[in-house]
Scaffold this motif. Structure first.
Motif, PDB file in Angstrom:
ATOM      1  N   TYR A 138       0.865  -1.180   0.000  1.00  0.00           N
ATOM      2  CA  TYR A 138       0.000   0.000   0.000  1.00  0.00           C
ATOM      3  C   TYR A 138       0.899   1.226   0.000  1.00  0.00           C
ATOM      4  O   TYR A 138       1.836   1.316   0.804  1.00  0.00           O
ATOM      5  CB  TYR A 138      -0.910   0.029   1.232  1.00  0.00           C
ATOM      6  N   THR A 139       0.617   2.179  -0.891  1.00  0.00           N
ATOM      7  CA  THR A 139       1.429   3.388  -0.967  1.00  0.00           C
ATOM      8  C   THR A 139       0.550   4.637  -0.920  1.00  0.00           C
ATOM      9  O   THR A 139      -0.576   4.635  -1.415  1.00  0.00           O
ATOM     10  CB  THR A 139       2.250   3.423  -2.269  1.00  0.00           C
ATOM     11  N   SER A 140       1.100   5.704  -0.338  1.00  0.00           N
ATOM     12  CA  SER A 140       0.422   7.001  -0.332  1.00  0.00           C
ATOM     13  C   SER A 140       1.432   8.126  -0.111  1.00  0.00           C
ATOM     14  O   SER A 140       2.238   8.060   0.821  1.00  0.00           O
ATOM     15  CB  SER A 140      -0.648   7.065   0.755  1.00  0.00           C
ATOM     16  N   PRO A 141       1.383   9.180  -0.949  1.00  0.00           N
ATOM     17  CA  PRO A 141       2.267  10.325  -0.774  1.00  0.00           C
ATOM     18  C   PRO A 141       1.709  11.385   0.172  1.00  0.00           C
ATOM     19  O   PRO A 141       2.398  12.367   0.463  1.00  0.00           O
ATOM     20  CB  PRO A 141       2.373  10.888  -2.193  1.00  0.00           C
ATOM     21  N   MET A 187       3.646  -1.342   3.804  1.00  0.00           N
ATOM     22  CA  MET A 187       3.108  -0.002   3.621  1.00  0.00           C
ATOM     23  C   MET A 187       4.272   0.944   3.350  1.00  0.00           C
ATOM     24  O   MET A 187       5.307   0.870   4.019  1.00  0.00           O
ATOM     25  CB  MET A 187       2.343   0.484   4.858  1.00  0.00           C
ATOM     26  N   MET A 188       4.104   1.812   2.353  1.00  0.00           N
ATOM     27  CA  MET A 188       5.077   2.870   2.087  1.00  0.00           C
ATOM     28  C   MET A 188       4.313   4.182   1.976  1.00  0.00           C
ATOM     29  O   MET A 188       3.547   4.388   1.030  1.00  0.00           O
ATOM     30  CB  MET A 188       5.880   2.595   0.815  1.00  0.00           C
ATOM     31  N   LEU A 222       6.317  -4.571   7.115  1.00  0.00           N
ATOM     32  CA  LEU A 222       7.147  -3.370   7.044  1.00  0.00           C
ATOM     33  C   LEU A 222       6.277  -2.164   6.761  1.00  0.00           C
ATOM     34  O   LEU A 222       5.396  -2.221   5.908  1.00  0.00           O
ATOM     35  CB  LEU A 222       8.186  -3.528   5.919  1.00  0.00           C
ATOM     36  N   HIS A 223       6.523  -1.056   7.491  1.00  0.00           N
ATOM     37  CA  HIS A 223       5.958   0.246   7.153  1.00  0.00           C
ATOM     38  C   HIS A 223       7.114   1.225   7.095  1.00  0.00           C
ATOM     39  O   HIS A 223       7.783   1.489   8.099  1.00  0.00           O
ATOM     40  CB  HIS A 223       4.938   0.703   8.203  1.00  0.00           C
ATOM     41  N   CYS A 224       7.403   1.734   5.889  1.00  0.00           N
ATOM     42  CA  CYS A 224       8.510   2.669   5.725  1.00  0.00           C
ATOM     43  C   CYS A 224       7.991   4.035   5.306  1.00  0.00           C
ATOM     44  O   CYS A 224       6.960   4.159   4.644  1.00  0.00           O
ATOM     45  CB  CYS A 224       9.538   2.139   4.737  1.00  0.00           C
TER      46      CYS A 224
END
Length: 333
Positions: A138-141, A187-188, A222-224
């Motif tokens: 999952y990605t979000s800026p 998650m990133m 992982l959540h980075c």
């Protein structure tokens, strides 16, 4: 055959136009060659204020990194990648009205493909590597509004949780909510969750409470993230067995983790019980590139054809499934 595969992730954030390999200006950990990895993750703030030349320079830098898969998101400083922000701040006398379109074309065009870079927006994607390892990310800026930068949302808005999981004093604006466990492996995001590697130089916690609720539900391996330069580091968060707990109430304990770079941090994270949280900001509070990246080895599940995103990798290609569009592309190496 084992059900999991050791996979190395090289994690960066907040590079702000920095070019790795400049031996006169950077510390030893940031010189080329960076260690080989299976997957490169860049958590945003690719540039200082955006601009097509800066994105092209970034792609040339990332192209020199040895990784099979390179996943990149924007950050609050990558202004022209945020269509809404760019349109609202456009000064046609001084800016190109097609600036957003051109920035996206660079990050998704031939130069990005030649560098092996996949630019991701907000949502879910599933990848399978040549070694057979598979993961959903999952990605979000987006980050809480601060000083009129890009990709903002208000503190009383929640863009990460569906309505039933939103706090009572917060408005749900989620278009791509984070799924419950076990829906994602990684998650990133550009910004940190509340009270996890989010402390500023003056002691203020600026992470997102809604994001903390979301990661507690998802419990990824992982959540980075990045954004808060002075809070770089890693913590292993252990979750309570009671999966009805949400947000900070779901945390049993958290432990700071050392950075073994340029060697890998081999961490046997227990899926559903632990999450490795990494603030991978390369620059410090003064925007100097002094922090080493993170090289983390995780055990990923082995992919099987037809599950979690359709067709898997064959003949050296990477199967890429973007959930919001429902279309799968095979991106040749």
């Amino acid at each position: 055959m084992t059900s999991t595969i050791p996979t190395k992730f090289l994690i960066l954030s907040d590079t702000h136009n920095f070019a790795f390999g400049d031996t006169e200006k950077v510390n030893e950990p940031l010189r080329h060659p960076l260690p080989k990895a299976d997957v490169l993750l860049h958590c945003g703030d690719l540039t200082s204020v955006g601009g097509v030349p800066a994105y092209k320079s970034l792609l040339r830098v990332l192209g020199n990194i040895d990784a099979e898969l390179k996943l990149v998101i924007a950050g609050n400083r990558d202004l022209d990648l945020d269509k809404r922000y760019f349109g609202a701040h456009l000064d046609e006398e001084h800016e190109d009205p097609d600036g957003h379109k051109k920035a996206i074309e660079v990050m998704k065009g031939p130069l990005a493909k030649a560098a092996g870079v996949i630019y991701l927006e907000e949502g879910l994607n599933t990848f399978t590597l040549k070694n057979g390892a598979k993961f959903t990310i999952y990605t979000s800026p987006y980050t809480p509004e601060f000083c009129d930068w890009g990709f903002p949302y208000e503190r009383n808005e929640d863009r990460f949780n569906p309505a039933q999981h939103v706090a009572s004093d917060v408005k749900c604006i989620a278009k791509n909510p984070v799924p419950d466990f076990p829906g994602i492996d990684i998650m990133m995001t550009h910004g940190p969750p509340e009270d996890i590697l989010d402390w500023t130089y003056n002691g203020t916690s600026v992470g997102c409470r809604a994001l903390m609720r979301a990661v507690s539900r998802a419990r990824p391996l992982l959540h980075c993230f990045g954004l808060i330069h002075e809070a770089c580091g890693a913590k292993m968060v252990t979750w309570k067995d009671d999966k009805t707990k949400i947000g900070a109430d779901a945390i049993e304990n958290q432990t700071s983790m050392p950075n073994a770079y340029p060697g890998p941090s081999k961490l046997p994270v227990k899926f559903g019980k632990e999450t490795l949280m990494v603030n991978a900001s390369i620059v410090n509070l003064k925007y100097k590139p002094t922090n080493a990246p993170w090289l983390v080895e995780l055990d990923l599940r082995r992919g099987t054809r037809g599950s979690l995103g359709g067709e898997e990798s064959v003949s050296g290609s990477i199967a890429f499934h973007h959930s919001s569009g429902g279309v799968e592309d095979n991106l040749k190496e």
